[in-house]
Every structure is written in C-alpha cells, then in structure tokens.
Design an enzyme around this catalytic site. Structure first.
Site, PDB file in Angstrom:
ATOM      1  N   ALA A   1       0.855  -1.191   0.000  1.00  0.00           N
ATOM      2  CA  ALA A   1       0.000   0.000   0.000  1.00  0.00           C
ATOM      3  C   ALA A   1       0.891   1.241   0.000  1.00  0.00           C
ATOM      4  CB  ALA A   1      -0.889  -0.016   1.234  1.00  0.00           C
TER       5      ALA A   1
ATOM      6  N   GLY B   1       0.604  -5.177   0.832  1.00  0.00           N
ATOM      7  CA  GLY B   1      -0.570  -5.308  -0.033  1.00  0.00           C
ATOM      8  C   GLY B   1      -0.234  -5.962  -1.366  1.00  0.00           C
TER       9      GLY B   1
ATOM     10  N   GLU C   1      -0.333  -9.559  -0.706  1.00  0.00           N
ATOM     11  CA  GLU C   1      -1.748  -9.915  -0.508  1.00  0.00           C
ATOM     12  C   GLU C   1      -2.501  -9.950  -1.841  1.00  0.00           C
ATOM     13  OE1 GLU C   1      -2.105  -6.784   2.422  1.00  0.00           O
ATOM     14  OE2 GLU C   1      -2.611  -8.247   3.963  1.00  0.00           O
TER      15      GLU C   1
ATOM     16  N   GLU D   1       4.630  -5.176   7.168  1.00  0.00           N
ATOM     17  CA  GLU D   1       3.836  -4.142   7.858  1.00  0.00           C
ATOM     18  C   GLU D   1       4.290  -3.920   9.294  1.00  0.00           C
ATOM     19  OE1 GLU D   1       2.609  -6.498   5.903  1.00  0.00           O
ATOM     20  OE2 GLU D   1       0.970  -5.736   4.654  1.00  0.00           O
TER      21      GLU D   1
HETATM   22  N1  CO8 Z   1       4.569   3.184  -0.729  1.00  0.00           N
HETATM   23  C1  CO8 Z   1       4.981   4.340  -1.271  1.00  0.00           C
HETATM   24  N2  CO8 Z   1       6.146   4.495  -1.898  1.00  0.00           N
HETATM   25  C2  CO8 Z   1       6.958   3.418  -1.986  1.00  0.00           C
HETATM   26  C3  CO8 Z   1       6.595   2.171  -1.450  1.00  0.00           C
HETATM   27  C4  CO8 Z   1       5.337   2.074  -0.784  1.00  0.00           C
HETATM   28  N3  CO8 Z   1       4.850   0.934  -0.290  1.00  0.00           N
HETATM   29  N4  CO8 Z   1       7.584   1.284  -1.689  1.00  0.00           N
HETATM   30  C5  CO8 Z   1       8.544   1.965  -2.349  1.00  0.00           C
HETATM   31  N5  CO8 Z   1       8.161   3.245  -2.542  1.00  0.00           N
HETATM   32  C6  CO8 Z   1       8.906   4.316  -3.202  1.00  0.00           C
HETATM   33  C7  CO8 Z   1      10.054   4.822  -2.327  1.00  0.00           C
HETATM   34  O1  CO8 Z   1       9.593   5.765  -1.385  1.00  0.00           O
HETATM   35  C8  CO8 Z   1      10.978   5.430  -3.355  1.00  0.00           C
HETATM   36  O2  CO8 Z   1      10.484   6.686  -3.717  1.00  0.00           O
HETATM   37  P1  CO8 Z   1      11.516   7.942  -3.924  1.00  0.00           P
HETATM   38  O3  CO8 Z   1      12.367   7.510  -5.102  1.00  0.00           O
HETATM   39  O4  CO8 Z   1      10.626   9.092  -4.223  1.00  0.00           O
HETATM   40  O5  CO8 Z   1      12.309   8.052  -2.674  1.00  0.00           O
HETATM   41  C9  CO8 Z   1      10.796   4.504  -4.560  1.00  0.00           C
HETATM   42  O6  CO8 Z   1       9.555   3.808  -4.361  1.00  0.00           O
HETATM   43  C10 CO8 Z   1      11.899   3.476  -4.664  1.00  0.00           C
HETATM   44  O7  CO8 Z   1      12.009   2.813  -3.421  1.00  0.00           O
HETATM   45  P2  CO8 Z   1      13.417   2.627  -2.659  1.00  0.00           P
HETATM   46  O8  CO8 Z   1      14.339   3.762  -2.945  1.00  0.00           O
HETATM   47  O9  CO8 Z   1      13.123   2.318  -1.236  1.00  0.00           O
HETATM   48  O10 CO8 Z   1      13.969   1.310  -3.430  1.00  0.00           O
HETATM   49  P3  CO8 Z   1      14.852   0.120  -2.830  1.00  0.00           P
HETATM   50  O11 CO8 Z   1      15.203  -0.729  -4.006  1.00  0.00           O
HETATM   51  O12 CO8 Z   1      15.955   0.647  -1.979  1.00  0.00           O
HETATM   52  O13 CO8 Z   1      13.851  -0.696  -1.865  1.00  0.00           O
HETATM   53  C11 CO8 Z   1      11.771  -1.755  -1.262  1.00  0.00           C
HETATM   54  C12 CO8 Z   1      12.711  -1.294  -2.394  1.00  0.00           C
HETATM   55  C13 CO8 Z   1      12.410  -2.901  -0.476  1.00  0.00           C
HETATM   56  C14 CO8 Z   1      10.485  -2.240  -1.933  1.00  0.00           C
HETATM   57  C15 CO8 Z   1      11.497  -0.571  -0.307  1.00  0.00           C
HETATM   58  O14 CO8 Z   1      11.076   0.552  -1.076  1.00  0.00           O
HETATM   59  C16 CO8 Z   1      10.448  -0.853   0.725  1.00  0.00           C
HETATM   60  O15 CO8 Z   1      10.743  -1.455   1.753  1.00  0.00           O
HETATM   61  N6  CO8 Z   1       9.186  -0.387   0.479  1.00  0.00           N
HETATM   62  C17 CO8 Z   1       8.122  -0.494   1.431  1.00  0.00           C
HETATM   63  C18 CO8 Z   1       7.578  -1.896   1.510  1.00  0.00           C
HETATM   64  C19 CO8 Z   1       6.488  -1.989   2.557  1.00  0.00           C
HETATM   65  O16 CO8 Z   1       6.682  -1.681   3.718  1.00  0.00           O
HETATM   66  N7  CO8 Z   1       5.295  -2.419   2.117  1.00  0.00           N
HETATM   67  C20 CO8 Z   1       4.156  -2.563   2.993  1.00  0.00           C
HETATM   68  C21 CO8 Z   1       3.326  -1.320   2.951  1.00  0.00           C
HETATM   69  S1  CO8 Z   1       2.011  -1.376   4.140  1.00  0.00           S
HETATM   70  C22 CO8 Z   1       0.825  -2.308   3.367  1.00  0.00           C
HETATM   71  O17 CO8 Z   1       0.967  -2.782   2.269  1.00  0.00           O
HETATM   72  C23 CO8 Z   1      -0.429  -2.475   4.148  1.00  0.00           C
HETATM   73  C24 CO8 Z   1      -1.385  -3.338   3.395  1.00  0.00           C
HETATM   74  C25 CO8 Z   1      -2.765  -2.826   3.543  1.00  0.00           C
HETATM   75  C26 CO8 Z   1      -3.729  -3.570   2.706  1.00  0.00           C
HETATM   76  C27 CO8 Z   1      -3.414  -3.554   1.259  1.00  0.00           C
HETATM   77  C28 CO8 Z   1      -4.510  -4.148   0.458  1.00  0.00           C
HETATM   78  C29 CO8 Z   1      -4.082  -4.671  -0.934  1.00  0.00           C
END
Ligand code: CO8
Length: 262
Positions: free
Chosen positions: A69, A113, A116, A136
């Site tokens: 998400a 998500g 999921e 999460e």
């Molecule tokens: N939301 C928003 N932006 C994101 C997300 C995210 N989930 N994941 C990555 N991005 C963005 C980063 O902020 C970054 O943006 P910017 O270039 O502007 O700084 C860009 O994507 C690239 O990301 P990274 O620089 O972090 O890239 P890396 O290769 O270093 O890392 C990862 C990639 C491992 C994917 C890392 O970005 C990460 O850990 N992302 C978050 C993952 C996460 O925590 N996901 C869970 C989110 S909570 C959730 O899903 C709740 C579910 C609710 C129900 C959903 C129903 C379907």
C-alpha cells in the site's frame, strides 16, 4: 478506457483472449494507491464481463509487482480516516468477486498489499527475482488485506508467523517450496509463461473453468465433506452443458473439441 495507474491490453489468439493488466506506478514501485486499486477493480470488472475474454493476467514491472500500500498516502491518516472511509474494504477486494481465472505474474518485490494481491490471484507464476513479504510490522501496523489469513493457509503457520512477525522476505525458490507460487521461471520468460497458461485456460469451456475456480475456492470456506458435496453438485450439473457432450465426443472420436462455452 484510459487509466492513469495501470495499463490494459488484450492478448492471445482464438475466440477468447486474455486480458492483461499491468500495474504502472514505476516511480513508486507500483505502490498500491487508492486510485490504482480503483482502476484495477474497474479493469477486472470490465474483463470479467467481456465474453471475448477467458482469463486475466495481472503483472507489474521487473523491479516490483507491487511494494505494498502507498505508505506516503497512509502516513497522515488517522483511525477515523480509515474507519469512516472503509479503507481497503471499500475498493481493494474487487478481485475476490471476479469469476474468471486471474493469474498473477510476479517479478521483483511483492510486499505487504502487493503480496496480498498476489495471494488473491488464482495462480501465481513468479520470476526467479520475485520476493514476497509482509513487512507491515516494521511500520507499526499489521497486514490489512488478508495477509495474516491467506499466508498461513498457503505456507503453514510457522512460515506465516515468521514473515508477519519478522517482516523478512521469501525469495521465489522458497515461495515455490512453501506452496505460495505455482511455478518459478526466468524473468524474461515470465509474461510468456503466464500468457501461455492463460491461453490454455481460454480454450477450455468457460462454464467449466469458472465452476472449477469456484469449487477450489470453496475448499477455503467449508469442511471437507461439504466441499466435496458442493463439488459433486457442480460435477453433476456440468452434464447439462453442450460442452460436456462436445468434450467427451471429441475425446472418443480422437479430435480436438470445439467448445461453445455453454
Ligand atoms: N509506498 C509508497 N512508496 C513506496 C513504497 C510504498 N509501499 N515502496 C517503495 N516506494 C517508493 C520509495 O519511497 C521510493 O520513492 P523515492 O524515489 O521518491 O524516494 C521509490 O519507491 C523506490 O524505493 P526505494 O528507494 O526504497 O527502493 P529500494 O530498491 O531501496 O527498496 C523496497 C525497495 C524494499 C520495496 C522498499 O522501497 C520498501 O521497503 N518499500 C516499502 C515496503 C512496505 O513496507 N510495504 C508494505 C506497505 S504497508 C501495506 O501494504 C499495508 C497493506 C494494507 C492492505 C493492502 C490491500 C491490498
């Protein structure tokens, strides 16, 4: 229809084709925003209602199926924001009402998500770059779209607890061993393998395909005896279709069946 956060295409040959949906927020690793999930729901419903479509494939980019998400959007929300607007329930689960098969073609990150969403697909084909996780817990929340429920059913309680409580990722090989994905393929072959599987499905009798999907999904909602009873009723009912006669006649006469999807 023009979409902002997804791309749609129709692929394949023959009378019934495959609807391909590509999640397309590359700068955010396909983070699942409300807008994206609205569009995904609309595209799924449109393909599901289209008689010319027999199967749907959902994919992302080579870097990310979906990184979860949209954390930037969620960061400022309060309990009242998410409760009153019925976040997730409102528009994120359209996939569960789709009657045609949905294949997830997953490369790169499928987190939160995104994992999921993959688990809501009927078949998951993964590139060997795929990484699945429910991180999460690192954000001070828990999975919100079935992660704590579908993961233990797919991979066992111990592995589900491991992923949900430590937030660690599973690579594609581990995901296949654990039963989370159907097949693992080289990244360059991912979309072709998924589309070939979809094409195979498109050529079978549409009512059989939809009812087979419904039968398998029933296994998650019923005790075994009730599930088998449900399957038996469906099995009997298919002897009322033209396609059953066609399929069996074609086998007996050593020819290819020509299903009419009725
Ligand atoms: N939301 C928003 N932006 C994101 C997300 C995210 N989930 N994941 C990555 N991005 C963005 C980063 O902020 C970054 O943006 P910017 O270039 O502007 O700084 C860009 O994507 C690239 O990301 P990274 O620089 O972090 O890239 P890396 O290769 O270093 O890392 C990862 C990639 C491992 C994917 C890392 O970005 C990460 O850990 N992302 C978050 C993952 C996460 O925590 N996901 C869970 C989110 S909570 C959730 O899903 C709740 C579910 C609710 C129900 C959903 C129903 C379907």
């Amino acid at each position: 229809m023009a979409y902002e956060f997804i791309l749609t295409d129709v692929r394949g040959t023959g009378e019934r084709k495959t609807g391909l949906i590509t999640l397309n927020r590359p700068k955010q690793m396909n983070a699942l925003s409300d807008g994206l999930m609205n569009e995904l729901g609309l595209a799924l419903q449109a393909f599901d209602a289209d008689d010319g479509i027999g199967c749907i494939v959902i994919t992302g980019s080579d870097k990310a199926f979906a990184a979860g998400a949209d954390i930037a959007a969620m960061a400022s929300w309060t309990y009242m924001d998410v409760y009153k607007t019925d976040y997730i329930t409102r528009n994120w689960e359209t996939m569960l009402s789709v009657r045609k098969p949905v294949i997830g073609a997953v490369a790169g990150f499928a987190l939160g998500g995104g994992c999921e969403l993959a688990m809501m697909c009927d078949i998951v084909i993964a590139a060997d770059t795929a990484r699945f996780g429910q991180p999460e817990i690192k954000l001070g929340i828990v999975p919100g779209s079935g992660g704590t429920q579908r993961l233990p059913r797919a991979v066992s309680k111990a592995k589900a607890m491991d992923m949900v409580l430590t937030g660690r990722m599973m690579d594609a090989a581990e995901a296949e061993r654990a039963g989370l994905v159907s097949r693992v393929v080289p990244p360059l072959e991912l979309i072709d393998v998924a589309l070939n599987a979809a094409q195979t499905i498109c050529e079978f009798s549409a009512p059989s395909v939809m009812l087979a999907k419904e039968c398998v999904n029933r296994a998650y909602e019923t005790p075994l005896s009730e599930g088998v009873r449900f399957e038996r009723r469906i099995f009997h009912s298919l002897f009322g279709t033209e396609d059953q006669r066609e399929g069996m006649d074609a086998f007996v006469n050593k020819r290819k069946p020509l299903f009419k999807h009725r």
